[in-house]
Design a protein around this motif. Structure first.
Motif, mmCIF file in Angstrom:
data_model
loop_
_atom_site.group_PDB
_atom_site.id
_atom_site.type_symbol
_atom_site.label_atom_id
_atom_site.label_comp_id
_atom_site.label_asym_id
_atom_site.label_seq_id
_atom_site.Cartn_x
_atom_site.Cartn_y
_atom_site.Cartn_z
ATOM 1 N N THR A 146 0.811 -1.207 0.000
ATOM 2 C CA THR A 146 0.000 0.000 0.000
ATOM 3 C C THR A 146 0.848 1.261 0.000
ATOM 4 O O THR A 146 0.585 2.206 -0.747
ATOM 5 N N TRP A 184 0.925 4.139 -2.953
ATOM 6 C CA TRP A 184 0.660 5.563 -2.742
ATOM 7 C C TRP A 184 1.816 6.415 -3.252
ATOM 8 O O TRP A 184 1.608 7.428 -3.923
ATOM 9 N N LEU A 230 -4.904 14.171 -3.370
ATOM 10 C CA LEU A 230 -4.412 13.759 -2.065
ATOM 11 C C LEU A 230 -5.403 14.111 -0.960
ATOM 12 O O LEU A 230 -5.603 13.330 -0.025
ATOM 13 N N LEU A 258 -7.981 11.520 -0.775
ATOM 14 C CA LEU A 258 -7.435 10.156 -0.677
ATOM 15 C C LEU A 258 -7.698 9.347 -1.936
ATOM 16 O O LEU A 258 -8.139 8.194 -1.881
ATOM 17 N N TYR A 285 -5.335 8.616 -4.346
ATOM 18 C CA TYR A 285 -4.172 7.944 -4.929
ATOM 19 C C TYR A 285 -4.220 6.477 -4.527
ATOM 20 O O TYR A 285 -4.476 6.141 -3.368
ATOM 21 N N GLY A 286 -3.968 5.602 -5.479
ATOM 22 C CA GLY A 286 -4.003 4.173 -5.199
ATOM 23 C C GLY A 286 -3.993 3.374 -6.486
ATOM 24 O O GLY A 286 -3.540 3.853 -7.529
ATOM 25 N N CYS A 318 -0.264 2.170 -10.143
ATOM 26 C CA CYS A 318 -0.925 3.071 -9.205
ATOM 27 C C CYS A 318 -0.858 4.499 -9.718
ATOM 28 O O CYS A 318 0.179 4.950 -10.221
#
Length: 346
Positions: free
Chosen positions: A106, A110, A170, A173, A175-176, A182
């Protein structure tokens, strides 16, 4: 996180307890992301292989440009410094692409998403800065002191705008995981951030660069036309080299990002029907920005001449005769220079 792999294809192997096929599963996990998305295993392997290969070429090309600018002091003019920052961001993008096989974690996912997005935005902005800089020198005929003062504003505009584009996903949330690598996810606000913070600015960058280079080309054509009667065949060949070099900048940028834009438009139109060929082409061309920059900016005549001189010196050859010959040729070609003496500053 589960993964089908090799001799364990009849069972799902957990990363922590993989049994008799632990080594093979671990190797497979490192080489491929866990989630294939809408693709088969072979399609995912092809897409990832193309992306990693292109990213490797970008890293190599970017390092070549940076190395050239470091060892050759005479190449460190103000326009070359703009190229340096653009290349540095392309290098960062290439490195972020190379860590794709590790994005099962994870934290790494990110980091890859954030670094890739920020460096891509900064690369686009530095490309626009180079176009703006060339326009001010060639068309507006700004002098060197004015352009040197402009350099700090290029930095302010680039880093502030890139940071704003980076910050928006960002804060929500977003980003992934975005498929096989990613980036900005497609969940919740992610789709909106992809458009507002990347693709819409990308449209504007392409439009701006095409317009700027069109104006530069028109100006250079008018300049040469005014003195065409006094130009020799050698001078006309030099004129064509100038046009070809100018034309390569917008063509390369537009060609590289045309396919990703087409693929994204198709995704918006049919989100449940991705086209493998478009994704494969995007994986091949999108990470190539740094490599293409190396071909355009790094492999020009001046850089090749300096590398030849450096290699001859390292080989212990006497280059005095070659230098005197170059001096004679330069003196004989003074009449072929552009009427605007500031153009050589580019």
């Amino acid at each position: 996180s589960l993964l089908l792999c090799g001799p364990c294809h009849t069972r799902r192997c957990a990363r922590q307890t993989c049994g008799v096929c632990s080594f093979h599963c671990e190797l497979c996990r490192l080489l491929m992301p866990v989630d294939y998305g809408p693709w088969t295993k072979n399609e995912a392997v092809a897409i990832l292989a193309c992306r990693l290969t292109s990213a490797g070429l970008t890293v190599a090309g970017s390092l070549f440009i940076i190395f050239s600018l470091i060892i050759f002091k005479r190449l460190r003019k103000m326009p070359s410094r703009l190229i340096f920052w653009m290349t540095l961001m392309s290098l960062t993008t290439g490195i972020s692409n190379l860590i794709t096989p590790l994005n099962d974690y994870t934290a790494i996912c990110w980091i890859q998403g954030m670094v890739m997005h920020f460096s891509q935005c900064a690369t686009f902005l530095w490309t626009c800065n180079i176009a703006t800089n060339l326009y001010m020198i060639v068309v507006l005929r700004y002098k060197k002191p004015v352009m040197l003062r402009m350099e700090k504003w290029y930095h302010v505009a680039t880093w502030v705008v890139a940071f704003v584009f980076f910050l928006c996903p960002l804060l929500t949330l977003n980003y992934g995981h975005a498929g096989l690598w990613c980036w900005i996810t497609d969940r919740a606000y992610g789709r909106y951030w992809r458009f507002l913070c990347f693709y819409f600015p990308l449209f504007l960058y392409i439009f701006y660069i095409v317009i700027v280079y069109f104006l530069i080309g028109c100006h250079v054509w008018r300049t040469f036309s005014a003195v065409s009667d006094n130009m020799t065949a050698k001078a006309k060949r030099k004129q064509m080299r100038v046009f070809r070099r100018l034309a390569l900048y917008p063509v390369a940028f537009v060609v590289i990002w045309t396919i990703p834009i087409i693929n994204r438009i198709q995704n918006w139109a049919e989100p449940d029907n991705p086209i493998f060929v478009l994704y494969l082409l995007q994986a091949c061309v999108a990470p190539l920005q740094g490599f293409v920059n190396a071909l355009i900016y790094g492999l020009d005549r001046e850089v090749r001449r300096r590398y030849r001189k450096c290699l001859c010196s390292c080989a212990g050859q006497d280059t005095s005769q070659a230098n005197s010959s170059n001096t004679t040729n330069t003196a004989g070609e003074d009449h072929t220079r552009l009427p605007d003496k500031d153009f050589s500053y580019c």
